[in-house]
Design a protein around this motif. Structure first.
Motif, short mmCIF file in Angstrom:
data_model
loop_
_atom_site.label_atom_id
_atom_site.label_comp_id
_atom_site.label_asym_id
_atom_site.label_seq_id
_atom_site.Cartn_x
_atom_site.Cartn_y
_atom_site.Cartn_z
N PRO A 175 8.81 -14.45 4.00
CA PRO A 175 9.33 -13.21 4.58
C PRO A 175 10.06 -12.37 3.54
N ALA A 176 10.00 -11.05 3.70
CA ALA A 176 10.54 -10.13 2.69
C ALA A 176 12.03 -10.39 2.46
N ALA A 177 12.40 -10.39 1.19
CA ALA A 177 13.80 -10.60 0.79
C ALA A 177 14.00 -9.98 -0.57
N THR A 178 15.25 -9.73 -0.92
CA THR A 178 15.55 -9.22 -2.25
C THR A 178 15.03 -10.21 -3.29
N ILE A 179 14.28 -9.70 -4.26
CA ILE A 179 13.69 -10.57 -5.27
C ILE A 179 14.72 -10.84 -6.36
N LYS A 180 14.92 -12.11 -6.65
CA LYS A 180 15.92 -12.50 -7.64
C LYS A 180 15.54 -12.01 -9.03
N ASN A 193 2.41 -7.70 2.47
CA ASN A 193 1.75 -6.86 3.46
C ASN A 193 2.47 -5.52 3.48
N GLU A 194 2.02 -4.60 4.30
CA GLU A 194 2.58 -3.24 4.26
C GLU A 194 4.07 -3.23 4.61
N THR A 195 4.49 -4.05 5.57
CA THR A 195 5.90 -4.09 5.96
C THR A 195 6.76 -4.64 4.83
N GLU A 196 6.29 -5.71 4.20
CA GLU A 196 7.03 -6.31 3.09
C GLU A 196 7.09 -5.36 1.90
N SER A 197 6.01 -4.63 1.66
CA SER A 197 5.99 -3.67 0.55
C SER A 197 7.04 -2.59 0.77
N VAL A 198 7.13 -2.07 1.99
CA VAL A 198 8.13 -1.05 2.30
C VAL A 198 9.54 -1.60 2.09
N THR A 199 9.78 -2.83 2.54
CA THR A 199 11.09 -3.45 2.39
C THR A 199 11.49 -3.56 0.92
N LEU A 200 10.52 -3.88 0.08
CA LEU A 200 10.81 -4.11 -1.33
C LEU A 200 10.90 -2.82 -2.15
N THR A 201 10.11 -1.82 -1.77
CA THR A 201 10.06 -0.58 -2.57
C THR A 201 10.79 0.60 -1.93
N GLY A 202 10.95 0.55 -0.59
CA GLY A 202 11.56 1.68 0.11
C GLY A 202 10.59 2.80 0.39
N ILE A 203 9.30 2.59 0.10
CA ILE A 203 8.29 3.64 0.28
C ILE A 203 7.36 3.24 1.42
N ASN A 214 3.72 2.96 -4.02
CA ASN A 214 4.26 1.60 -3.96
C ASN A 214 3.93 0.84 -5.24
N ALA A 215 2.67 0.96 -5.69
CA ALA A 215 2.25 0.28 -6.92
C ALA A 215 3.07 0.76 -8.11
N ALA A 216 3.32 2.07 -8.15
CA ALA A 216 4.12 2.63 -9.25
C ALA A 216 5.55 2.08 -9.21
N LYS A 217 6.09 1.93 -7.99
CA LYS A 217 7.45 1.39 -7.87
C LYS A 217 7.48 -0.07 -8.29
N PHE A 218 6.47 -0.83 -7.90
CA PHE A 218 6.40 -2.22 -8.35
C PHE A 218 6.29 -2.30 -9.87
N ALA A 219 5.52 -1.40 -10.47
CA ALA A 219 5.39 -1.37 -11.94
C ALA A 219 6.76 -1.12 -12.58
N THR A 229 -1.72 -5.81 1.62
CA THR A 229 -2.60 -6.00 2.78
C THR A 229 -2.08 -5.14 3.93
N VAL A 230 -3.00 -4.48 4.61
CA VAL A 230 -2.62 -3.57 5.69
C VAL A 230 -3.36 -3.92 6.98
#
Length: 313
Positions: A175-180, A193-203, A214-219, A229-230
């Motif tokens: 489940p989505a959490a702040t990444i150490k 998945n899309e929900t986890e991506s939003v949680t991690l990037t805010g987008i 989202n990919a740019a934010k992850f980069a 996954t959507v």
């Protein structure tokens, strides 16, 4: 149909993850806050994100091993037996007297949607010392997968070791959490998945442009290779060399419980280390998960390579 052929040989896959006994309550619709409802039936099965991913890889003919932890109880015996039934190496599943085996309660409605409550138990009691004892196993792998139903510090230790030996690392942040800090620096591919991506990037994920964002934010966070996954729409991918979207196969879903885990496990069995066959591997993973959602339960729903080929021949 696959666009071209997948490689003939499958990967050696190691999964570091959770082992849970799932109790599924079958209900007409999700309860409202404060509402008491009756369950139509109850089923029990082997599960946990780690177990699901490992079984999906094994049923796609990957040579699969597991690093995890259970309690010294009947549920732990049940989970180890379930892995062994699919030919998964359980030599690195430890048994603890300090915590019970993990479990999950799943509310499954008539539309096939679910809500899941997880008790971590022995999964969350894992310590980093289990990783040093697994170095030979990890070093011999092609792919190491982990998710967030086990402690991130254990995943970090495992991924650092994997990178020392040139092993591909796949992180499912669920489940989505702040990444150490540091974990993404030793991660080759992140698969939210899309929900986890939003949680991690805010987008918010709405369309291809937002997935690119989202990919740019992850980069910017330190990870270049992303799959988002959507659900029943499909999967977006972005690597240093290519990006695109692979549509899902349209089916009637009965139970989506293990769909994402099936996707990751099947994908890990087929993907090349340089991602040169990523689109074909994604199509195969979508085919696998499309079969999973048409069946009930977690492990029992995951298809074999033969079933996938027969369905999508």
């Amino acid at each position: 149909m696959l666009r071209g052929a997948l490689k003939n040989m499958t990967n050696k896959v190691v999964v570091l993850g959770s082992l849970n006994v799932d109790t599924t309550l079958h209900i007409a619709q999700m309860p409202k806050p404060g509402e008491t409802i009756s369950a139509k039936s109850k089923t029990n099965s082997a599960g946990g994100k780690g177990a699901n991913q490992a079984v999906a890889a094994a049923r796609s003919h990957a040579q699969t091993s597991f690093i995890g932890q259970v309690g010294r109880d009947s549920a732990g015996d049940f989970m180890i037996a379930a892995l062994k039934k699919d030919g998964i190496n359980t030599d690195h599943v430890t048994v603890t007297d300090q915590s019970g085996t993990g479990s999950a309660v799943i509310l499954l409605d008539e539309a096939g949607q679910n809500s899941i409550m997880v008790y971590g138990g022995a999964n969350q009691a894992m310590q980093t010392d289990v990783i040093s004892k697994s170095e030979t196993l990890i070093a011999d792998a092609d792919v190491l997968i982990s998710e967030f139903e086990t402690p991130q510090e254990v995943t970090y230790a495992a991924f650092k070791l994997a990178k020392q030996h040139g092993v591909m690392t796949i992180l499912n942040p669920a489940p989505a959490a702040t990444i150490k800090p540091g974990l993404l620096s030793v991660t080759d591919l992140i698969v939210p998945n899309e929900t986890e991506s939003v949680t991690l990037t805010g987008i918010t994920v709405t369309d291809t442009a937002s997935m690119d964002d989202n990919a740019a934010k992850f980069a910017a966070m330190g990870i270049q290779n992303v799959i988002i996954t959507v659900g029943d729409r499909g999967a977006y991918y972005h690597t240093a060399k290519a990006s695109g979207f692979v549509p899902a196969f349209k089916v009637h879903a009965k139970d989506t419980t293990a769909a994402g885990d099936t996707f990751i496990g099947a994908f890990s069995a087929k993907v090349n280390p340089d991602f040169s066959n990523i689109e074909n591997a994604l199509i195969y993973a979508q085919q696998a998960s499309s079969i999973t959602v048409q069946r009930m339960g977690a492990l029992p729903s995951i298809p074999t390579t033969e079933e996938i080929k027969e369905t999508y021949k």
